[in-house]
Design a protein around this motif. Structure first.
Motif, PDB file in Angstrom:
ATOM      1  N   ALA A 177       0.817  -1.213   0.000  1.00 38.38           N
ATOM      2  CA  ALA A 177       0.000   0.000   0.000  1.00 38.38           C
ATOM      3  C   ALA A 177       0.850   1.262   0.000  1.00 38.38           C
ATOM      4  N   ALA A 178       1.985   1.225   0.683  1.00 38.97           N
ATOM      5  CA  ALA A 178       2.835   2.411   0.812  1.00 38.97           C
ATOM      6  C   ALA A 178       3.646   2.584  -0.473  1.00 38.97           C
ATOM      7  N   GLN A 179       3.197   3.478  -1.332  1.00 33.34           N
ATOM      8  CA  GLN A 179       3.862   3.744  -2.604  1.00 33.34           C
ATOM      9  C   GLN A 179       4.066   5.250  -2.752  1.00 33.34           C
ATOM     10  N   PRO A 180       5.142   5.656  -3.423  1.00 30.12           N
ATOM     11  CA  PRO A 180       5.281   7.073  -3.757  1.00 30.12           C
ATOM     12  C   PRO A 180       4.309   7.460  -4.868  1.00 30.12           C
ATOM     13  N   ILE A 181       4.091   8.754  -5.065  1.00 28.57           N
ATOM     14  CA  ILE A 181       3.236   9.210  -6.164  1.00 28.57           C
ATOM     15  C   ILE A 181       3.841   8.817  -7.503  1.00 28.57           C
ATOM     16  N   GLY A 182       5.145   8.950  -7.643  1.00 29.60           N
ATOM     17  CA  GLY A 182       5.828   8.568  -8.879  1.00 29.60           C
ATOM     18  C   GLY A 182       6.637   7.308  -8.672  1.00 29.60           C
ATOM     19  N   VAL A 183       6.523   6.352  -9.588  1.00 28.65           N
ATOM     20  CA  VAL A 183       7.277   5.104  -9.497  1.00 28.65           C
ATOM     21  C   VAL A 183       8.018   4.877 -10.809  1.00 28.65           C
TER      22      VAL A 183
ATOM     23  N   ALA B 202     -14.155  -3.657 -17.109  1.00 34.11           N
ATOM     24  CA  ALA B 202     -14.308  -3.254 -15.710  1.00 34.11           C
ATOM     25  C   ALA B 202     -13.118  -3.745 -14.893  1.00 34.11           C
ATOM     26  N   PHE B 203     -12.809  -2.973 -13.859  1.00 34.51           N
ATOM     27  CA  PHE B 203     -11.675  -3.243 -12.993  1.00 34.51           C
ATOM     28  C   PHE B 203     -12.117  -2.990 -11.552  1.00 34.51           C
ATOM     29  N   VAL B 204     -11.595  -3.770 -10.635  1.00 29.15           N
ATOM     30  CA  VAL B 204     -11.879  -3.567  -9.217  1.00 29.15           C
ATOM     31  C   VAL B 204     -10.567  -3.285  -8.498  1.00 29.15           C
ATOM     32  N   PHE B 205     -10.601  -2.310  -7.585  1.00 35.18           N
ATOM     33  CA  PHE B 205      -9.436  -1.947  -6.791  1.00 35.18           C
ATOM     34  C   PHE B 205      -9.799  -2.088  -5.319  1.00 35.18           C
ATOM     35  N   VAL B 206      -9.060  -2.941  -4.624  1.00 33.88           N
ATOM     36  CA  VAL B 206      -9.262  -3.162  -3.195  1.00 33.88           C
ATOM     37  C   VAL B 206      -7.976  -2.728  -2.493  1.00 33.88           C
ATOM     38  N   SER B 207      -8.088  -1.800  -1.554  1.00 31.22           N
ATOM     39  CA  SER B 207      -6.894  -1.166  -1.006  1.00 31.22           C
ATOM     40  C   SER B 207      -6.951  -1.079   0.509  1.00 31.22           C
ATOM     41  N   SER B 208      -5.813  -1.326   1.127  1.00 28.83           N
ATOM     42  CA  SER B 208      -5.672  -1.119   2.561  1.00 28.83           C
ATOM     43  C   SER B 208      -5.689   0.376   2.882  1.00 28.83           C
ATOM     44  N   PRO B 209      -5.864   0.723   4.151  1.00 32.47           N
ATOM     45  CA  PRO B 209      -5.877   2.144   4.519  1.00 32.47           C
ATOM     46  C   PRO B 209      -4.619   2.873   4.048  1.00 32.47           C
ATOM     47  N   ASN B 210      -4.835   4.094   3.566  1.00 25.14           N
ATOM     48  CA  ASN B 210      -3.763   5.021   3.187  1.00 25.14           C
ATOM     49  C   ASN B 210      -2.920   4.547   2.003  1.00 25.14           C
ATOM     50  N   ALA B 211      -3.425   3.611   1.217  1.00 26.09           N
ATOM     51  CA  ALA B 211      -2.704   3.164   0.021  1.00 26.09           C
ATOM     52  C   ALA B 211      -2.642   4.290  -1.002  1.00 26.09           C
ATOM     53  N   VAL B 212      -1.602   4.260  -1.827  1.00 21.66           N
ATOM     54  CA  VAL B 212      -1.419   5.238  -2.895  1.00 21.66           C
ATOM     55  C   VAL B 212      -1.347   4.502  -4.227  1.00 21.66           C
ATOM     56  N   THR B 213      -2.148   4.946  -5.198  1.00 25.64           N
ATOM     57  CA  THR B 213      -2.010   4.498  -6.582  1.00 25.64           C
ATOM     58  C   THR B 213      -1.187   5.548  -7.302  1.00 25.64           C
ATOM     59  N   PRO B 214       0.018   5.193  -7.778  1.00 23.77           N
ATOM     60  CA  PRO B 214       0.925   6.204  -8.329  1.00 23.77           C
ATOM     61  C   PRO B 214       0.388   6.893  -9.582  1.00 23.77           C
ATOM     62  N   TYR B 215       1.035   7.942  -9.940  1.00 25.98           N
ATOM     63  CA  TYR B 215       0.691   8.825 -11.054  1.00 25.98           C
ATOM     64  C   TYR B 215       0.737   8.058 -12.375  1.00 25.98           C
ATOM     65  N   HIS B 216      -0.379   8.128 -13.131  1.00 25.63           N
ATOM     66  CA  HIS B 216      -0.467   7.398 -14.399  1.00 25.63           C
ATOM     67  C   HIS B 216      -1.624   7.969 -15.216  1.00 25.63           C
ATOM     68  N   PHE B 217      -1.811   7.448 -16.433  1.00 23.36           N
ATOM     69  CA  PHE B 217      -2.987   7.780 -17.224  1.00 23.36           C
ATOM     70  C   PHE B 217      -3.582   6.502 -17.801  1.00 23.36           C
ATOM     71  N   ASP B 218      -4.811   6.604 -18.320  1.00 20.64           N
ATOM     72  CA  ASP B 218      -5.527   5.454 -18.869  1.00 20.64           C
ATOM     73  C   ASP B 218      -6.138   5.833 -20.215  1.00 20.64           C
TER      74      ASP B 218
ATOM     75  N   MET C 103      -7.079   9.686 -20.924  1.00 23.25           N
ATOM     76  CA  MET C 103      -5.672  10.061 -20.783  1.00 23.25           C
ATOM     77  C   MET C 103      -5.447  11.213 -19.816  1.00 23.25           C
ATOM     78  N   ALA C 104      -6.388  11.486 -18.933  1.00 20.56           N
ATOM     79  CA  ALA C 104      -6.172  12.511 -17.915  1.00 20.56           C
ATOM     80  C   ALA C 104      -5.238  11.938 -16.849  1.00 20.56           C
ATOM     81  N   PRO C 105      -4.046  12.498 -16.651  1.00 18.12           N
ATOM     82  CA  PRO C 105      -3.143  11.975 -15.622  1.00 18.12           C
ATOM     83  C   PRO C 105      -3.756  12.118 -14.227  1.00 18.12           C
ATOM     84  N   HIS C 106      -3.439  11.163 -13.355  1.00 21.50           N
ATOM     85  CA  HIS C 106      -3.990  11.225 -12.007  1.00 21.50           C
ATOM     86  C   HIS C 106      -3.222  10.310 -11.064  1.00 21.50           C
ATOM     87  N   PHE C 107      -3.349  10.594  -9.783  1.00 24.62           N
ATOM     88  CA  PHE C 107      -2.924   9.644  -8.750  1.00 24.62           C
ATOM     89  C   PHE C 107      -4.019   9.599  -7.701  1.00 24.62           C
ATOM     90  N   VAL C 108      -3.992   8.551  -6.860  1.00 27.75           N
ATOM     91  CA  VAL C 108      -5.083   8.318  -5.923  1.00 27.75           C
ATOM     92  C   VAL C 108      -4.511   8.015  -4.540  1.00 27.75           C
TER      93      VAL C 108
END
Length: 278
Positions: free
Chosen positions: A55-61, A124-140, A208-213
């Motif tokens: 879960a503990a990830q930087p914004i940029g990887v 469709a995609f499902v994301f299951v995350s522990s508390p305070n997890a970070v999804t790094p910066y990306h686009f789709d 293609m809107a860049p984002h992080f979560v």
């Protein structure tokens, strides 16, 4: 049973496809979104359609993060304490989840097709995350509605198509087989807009809107409903052809955001593919 209230569809119709916005949904109590159902789905899906990381990830990887020793299914069952995030991708392979996906898409069809044409490749995609997890910066590359089922999260979203947030060369590499992870620079942060999501809320994300979560202090479950269109395919093909032009030593103009602006380059890219040159 409807999954989207009528006023949510009306809001979506007025802002799709370029304006990010929050809409309501009614999926929080759906049995397919329960943790045990998702853990069983993780056990059925091919391994290539499961991603999980700490879960503990930087914004940029750089590259893919390391895979935890716990299985994805067990991480879902123990998501309160596992310290992981799990992504189940292309869940429409499963008949029950495909039916759910298509029923949501059908509620939006009359709003989508007049703006961006026929709906292609609903996924469709499902994301299951522990508390305070970070999804790094990306686009789709897809049109996307991220629906929050459990817990809270904040998506920080940046303008689509602006090379300050995702360089043209990165787009071109992605559309010719590269990754979707983006390089992060702290000076980009003021250009982002935060969208806070609670259960029962969904966020429309432009192509293609860049984002992080960043997830909140409790476990999170989100469902991402996506589809492709002439819009997204034409931009992708134009980006790929720009990569060819750049390889020839040229500095091509950025693609437009509407398909008609990208048609000539898209045709050129497809011609190269048919000739076996790319």
């Amino acid at each position: 049973m409807r999954h989207l209230p009528p006023h949510a569809v009306e809001t979506f119709a007025g802002l799709y496809p370029e304006v990010p916005h929050i809409i309501e949904h009614q999926l929080c109590d759906h049995p397919l979104m329960e943790l045990e159902a998702l853990a069983q789905l993780a056990e059925r899906l091919p391994a290539k359609n499961i991603e999980h990381a700490y879960a503990a990830q930087p914004i940029g990887v750089t590259g893919k993060p390391p895979v935890p020793s716990i299985s994805a299914a067990d991480a879902i069952r123990q998501i309160d304490t596992a310290g992981c995030w799990v992504a189940l991708t292309f869940i429409e392979q499963d008949p029950a989840y495909r039916a759910l996906l298509l029923s949501v898409i059908d509620e939006l069809r009359a709003a989508i097709e007049p703006r961006t044409g026929a709906i292609h490749t609903p996924q469709a995609f499902v994301f299951v995350s522990s508390p305070n997890a970070v999804t790094p910066y990306h686009f789709d590359p897809e049109h996307n509605i991220l629906m929050q089922i459990r817990g809270t999260k904040v998506m920080t979203q940046f303008p689509a198509g602006d090379p300050f947030y995702a360089a043209a060369e990165i787009h071109e590499a992605y559309h010719t087989g590269g990754g979707r992870e983006l390089s992060w620079r702290d000076e980009m942060l003021p250009g982002g807009k935060d969208f806070a999501l609670a259960p029962g809320q969904g966020l429309m994300v432009p192509v293609m809107a860049p984002h992080f979560v960043r997830n909140g202090p409790v476990p999170s479950v989100s469902l991402s409903i996506t589809w492709r269109s002439e819009w997204s395919y034409e931009e992708g093909a134009a980006r790929a052809f720009n990569g060819v032009l750049r390889g020839w030593g040229l500095s091509p103009a950025l693609p437009g955001r509407w398909p008609a602006q990208n048609r000539a380059k898209a045709y050129a890219w497809r011609a190269l593919q048919k000739l076996g040159l790319k």
